[in-house]
Design an enzyme around this catalytic site. Structure first.
Site, PDB file in Angstrom:
ATOM      1  N   GLY A 125      30.289  48.757  36.802  1.00  0.00           N
ATOM      2  CA  GLY A 125      31.391  48.714  37.764  1.00  0.00           C
ATOM      3  C   GLY A 125      32.558  47.889  37.220  1.00  0.00           C
ATOM      4  N   HIS A 126      32.233  46.728  36.646  1.00  0.00           N
ATOM      5  CA  HIS A 126      33.292  45.890  36.059  1.00  0.00           C
ATOM      6  C   HIS A 126      33.940  46.610  34.869  1.00  0.00           C
ATOM      7  CE1 HIS A 126      30.539  42.665  37.780  1.00  0.00           C
ATOM      8  NE2 HIS A 126      31.682  42.402  38.359  1.00  0.00           N
TER       9      HIS A 126
ATOM     10  N   ARG B 140      24.114  41.375  41.966  1.00  0.00           N
ATOM     11  CA  ARG B 140      22.957  40.873  42.716  1.00  0.00           C
ATOM     12  C   ARG B 140      21.780  41.848  42.686  1.00  0.00           C
ATOM     13  NH1 ARG B 140      27.357  38.439  46.025  1.00  0.00           N
ATOM     14  NH2 ARG B 140      27.025  36.189  45.933  1.00  0.00           N
TER      15      ARG B 140
ATOM     16  N   LYS C 147      33.732  48.681  46.273  1.00  0.00           N
ATOM     17  CA  LYS C 147      32.453  48.303  46.903  1.00  0.00           C
ATOM     18  C   LYS C 147      32.662  47.100  47.822  1.00  0.00           C
ATOM     19  CE  LYS C 147      29.235  45.896  45.239  1.00  0.00           C
ATOM     20  NZ  LYS C 147      28.413  44.896  45.887  1.00  0.00           N
TER      21      LYS C 147
ATOM     22  N   SER D 177      25.838  46.209  41.439  1.00  0.00           N
ATOM     23  CA  SER D 177      26.146  44.856  41.906  1.00  0.00           C
ATOM     24  C   SER D 177      25.432  43.878  40.990  1.00  0.00           C
ATOM     25  CB  SER D 177      25.635  44.676  43.337  1.00  0.00           C
ATOM     26  OG  SER D 177      25.592  43.299  43.658  1.00  0.00           O
TER      27      SER D 177
ATOM     28  N   GLY E 225      31.538  37.369  36.418  1.00  0.00           N
ATOM     29  CA  GLY E 225      30.600  37.576  35.319  1.00  0.00           C
ATOM     30  C   GLY E 225      29.402  38.403  35.757  1.00  0.00           C
TER      31      GLY E 225
ATOM     32  N   GLN F 279      33.631  30.194  47.331  1.00  0.00           N
ATOM     33  CA  GLN F 279      33.353  31.397  48.127  1.00  0.00           C
ATOM     34  C   GLN F 279      31.875  31.539  48.469  1.00  0.00           C
ATOM     35  OE1 GLN F 279      34.959  34.037  44.865  1.00  0.00           O
ATOM     36  NE2 GLN F 279      33.359  35.414  45.594  1.00  0.00           N
TER      37      GLN F 279
HETATM   38  O1  PAF Z   1      34.433  40.206  43.446  1.00  0.00           O
HETATM   39  C1  PAF Z   1      34.222  39.129  42.813  1.00  0.00           C
HETATM   40  O2  PAF Z   1      33.530  39.107  41.804  1.00  0.00           O
HETATM   41  C2  PAF Z   1      34.856  37.844  43.308  1.00  0.00           C
HETATM   42  O3  PAF Z   1      34.834  37.771  44.692  1.00  0.00           O
HETATM   43  C3  PAF Z   1      36.264  37.607  42.755  1.00  0.00           C
HETATM   44  C4  PAF Z   1      37.256  38.657  43.251  1.00  0.00           C
HETATM   45  C5  PAF Z   1      36.242  37.596  41.249  1.00  0.00           C
HETATM   46  C6  PAF Z   1      36.784  36.242  43.226  1.00  0.00           C
HETATM   47  O4  PAF Z   1      35.960  35.206  42.776  1.00  0.00           O
END
Ligand code: PAF
Length: 282
Positions: free
Chosen positions: A36-37, A187, A149, A185, A31, A61
């Protein structure tokens, strides 16, 4: 655009799409979507896929001192962006759906995680590989799209997909940058305007390395010194790494660059860690 909240709803939507003869394209995300997405969704649509975006801030993660709890969440904005980009479905599961009590299985890729972000983020790539393999099992896509990236993440995903025989084409898509060069990003929104300005040294350093390489420089030490010099100009809070590694194995390159290499950096500005990379092709 379909909104899918449970694994069962996802499986059912995929089954229906398959009955219609669609190819499935998967765009896994956490999200806080940006251009980029959107480029990943557009790539899936260009490939004529029925495109599912997954939005899940994956707790496994994140390390204990990382930004899981403050990671930006904006469901309404993300759904609008998915819709505008042409996504066909969005999957937004709950943590309890993805990790029911008793979940004990981890996907771990050895070797590729020894360097770069691996040492600084122990367990991170296990979390990524585990959640992405679960999403692959649930959605059974023909293709899955990831940004370049996150070069190490992409390498890890390619490797486990091959090792675990997922019949999925992993598509890497070019990094999308702001007009001034900053890699997009989720972030970036943590950065103060002042830190954001200093963060431009990442793309400047990588660009300088690319230019020196294009002009014939092959010595790792010379390129590394140039990168370090430019990164220092940004007065970073901390540099996790600025490395030149083999693009295939992600092991450090010593001496001269004779094969495809990845120049990758991870740099902190206050509490924000940014990564970026370029590939050098001899
Ligand atoms: O790149 C990300 O946003 C995350 O690492 C992913 C691939 C969705 C896995 O949670």
């Amino acid at each position: 655009m379909k909104i899918l909240r449970t694994p069962r709803e996802l499986r059912e939507a995929v089954r229906e799409a398959r009955l219609r003869g669609e190819s499935i394209g998967l765009v896994p995300t956490m999200g806080a979507l940006h251009a980029g997405h959107v480029s990943l969704v557009q790539a899936a649509k260009r490939d004529r896929c029925w495109c599912i975006v997954t939005i899940f801030v994956n707790p496994t993660q994140f390390g204990p001192n990382e930004d899981f709890s403050r990671y930006p969440r904006d469901e309404a904005g993300d759904l609008a962006r998915c819709d505008a980009a042409g996504a066909d479905a969005v999957f937004l599961p709950e943590v309890a759906d993805m990790y029911p009590p008793g979940s004990a299985t981890v996907v771990s890729v050895r070797g590729l995680t020894d360097h770069l972000c691996g040492p600084a983020r122990p367990g991170h790539f296990d979390g990524v590989a585990t959640i992405v393999s679960k999403l692959f099992s649930l959605a059974q896509p023909d293709r899955a799209y990831f940004g370049e990236k996150d070069a190490q993440q992409l390498a890890v995903i390619r490797r486990f997909a091959r090792d675990l025989d997922f019949p999925i084409e992993i598509v890497g898509c070019p990094t999308v940058r702001e007009a001034d060069g900053l890699a997009m990003s989720s972030r970036n929104r943590y950065l103060t305007p002042e830190a954001r300005q200093r963060a431009l040294t990442l793309s400047r350093a990588l660009h300088a390395a690319e230019a020196r390489f294009a002009a014939g420089e092959r010595e790792v030490a010379t390129l590394a010194a140039e990168i370090a010099r430019i990164l220092a100009e940004g007065r970073p809070t901390k540099i996790d790494y600025a490395s030149i590694v083999d693009a295939e194995t992600l092991q450090p390159v010593a001496g001269r660059i004779e094969r495809r290499a990845l120049v990758a950096v991870a740099v902190w500005f206050e509490r924000t860690r940014l990564i970026d990379n370029v590939t050098l092709v001899p």
